[in-house]
Design a protein around this motif. Structure first.
Motif, PDB file in Angstrom:
ATOM      1  N   ARG A   1       6.195  10.248   0.875  1.00 42.75           N
ATOM      2  CA  ARG A   1       5.600   8.964   0.512  1.00 42.75           C
ATOM      3  C   ARG A   1       5.606   8.023   1.713  1.00 42.75           C
ATOM      4  N   VAL A   2       4.546   7.230   1.827  1.00 40.61           N
ATOM      5  CA  VAL A   2       4.422   6.226   2.886  1.00 40.61           C
ATOM      6  C   VAL A   2       4.089   4.897   2.227  1.00 40.61           C
TER       7      VAL A   2
ATOM      8  N   LEU B   1      -5.387  -1.749   4.120  1.00 42.57           N
ATOM      9  CA  LEU B   1      -5.559  -0.397   4.631  1.00 42.57           C
ATOM     10  C   LEU B   1      -6.527   0.359   3.722  1.00 42.57           C
ATOM     11  N   PRO B   2      -7.341   1.230   4.300  1.00 44.66           N
ATOM     12  CA  PRO B   2      -8.279   2.003   3.485  1.00 44.66           C
ATOM     13  C   PRO B   2      -7.597   3.180   2.802  1.00 44.66           C
ATOM     14  N   GLU B   3      -8.375   3.911   2.044  1.00 41.24           N
ATOM     15  CA  GLU B   3      -7.912   5.175   1.454  1.00 41.24           C
ATOM     16  C   GLU B   3      -7.907   6.218   2.570  1.00 41.24           C
ATOM     17  N   PRO B   4      -6.847   7.010   2.673  1.00 34.42           N
ATOM     18  CA  PRO B   4      -6.869   8.107   3.647  1.00 34.42           C
ATOM     19  C   PRO B   4      -7.781   9.232   3.163  1.00 34.42           C
TER      20      PRO B   4
ATOM     21  N   ALA C   1      -4.906   8.936  -5.451  1.00 29.99           N
ATOM     22  CA  ALA C   1      -5.406   7.678  -4.881  1.00 29.99           C
ATOM     23  C   ALA C   1      -4.230   6.784  -4.485  1.00 29.99           C
ATOM     24  N   VAL C   2      -4.458   5.955  -3.516  1.00 31.83           N
ATOM     25  CA  VAL C   2      -3.450   5.001  -3.046  1.00 31.83           C
ATOM     26  C   VAL C   2      -3.117   4.011  -4.155  1.00 31.83           C
TER      27      VAL C   2
ATOM     28  N   TRP D   1       0.879  -1.174   0.000  1.00 29.93           N
ATOM     29  CA  TRP D   1       0.000   0.000   0.000  1.00 29.93           C
ATOM     30  C   TRP D   1       0.909   1.214   0.000  1.00 29.93           C
ATOM     31  N   GLU D   2       0.766   2.113  -0.990  1.00 29.29           N
ATOM     32  CA  GLU D   2       1.657   3.272  -1.088  1.00 29.29           C
ATOM     33  C   GLU D   2       0.842   4.526  -1.360  1.00 29.29           C
ATOM     34  N   ALA D   3       1.142   5.580  -0.584  1.00 27.37           N
ATOM     35  CA  ALA D   3       0.442   6.848  -0.753  1.00 27.37           C
ATOM     36  C   ALA D   3       1.445   7.993  -0.704  1.00 27.37           C
TER      37      ALA D   3
END
Length: 84
Positions: free
Chosen positions: A44-45, A62-65, A73-74, A7-9
């Motif tokens: 970035r996380v 994990l959901p979308e923040p 979008a993630v 999961w990357e945002a």
């Protein structure tokens, strides 16, 4: 089989610490074998979770923040381990 979910945002400028704290606070419906949270330049996380499950298993993610934390979008990827 081991499956890894990635999961990357990317946070809005200056919101990297907030996004990191948000990601670390998220709990999954059940615990993975392992969970690791990483950060990188440009706010970035990345969260990687490992599961003992078939590739197409229904696994908690994990959901979308909230939109005020991220620039887009993630991105999500699913990988399976392979023998060396």
């Amino acid at each position: 089989m081991t499956v890894a979910l990635m999961w990357e945002a990317r946070a809005l400028p200056g919101r990297g610490p907030d996004l990191l704290a948000w990601a670390q606070a998220q709990r999954l419906a059940r615990p993975p074998l392992r969970r690791e949270t990483l950060r990188a330049p440009q706010d970035r996380v990345l969260v990687i979770t490992w599961w003992d499950a078939p590739y197409d298993a229904d696994l908690p993610e994990l959901p979308e923040p909230d939109a005020e934390l991220v620039t887009r979008a993630v991105h999500r990827w699913r990988f399976e381990s392979v023998a060396e």
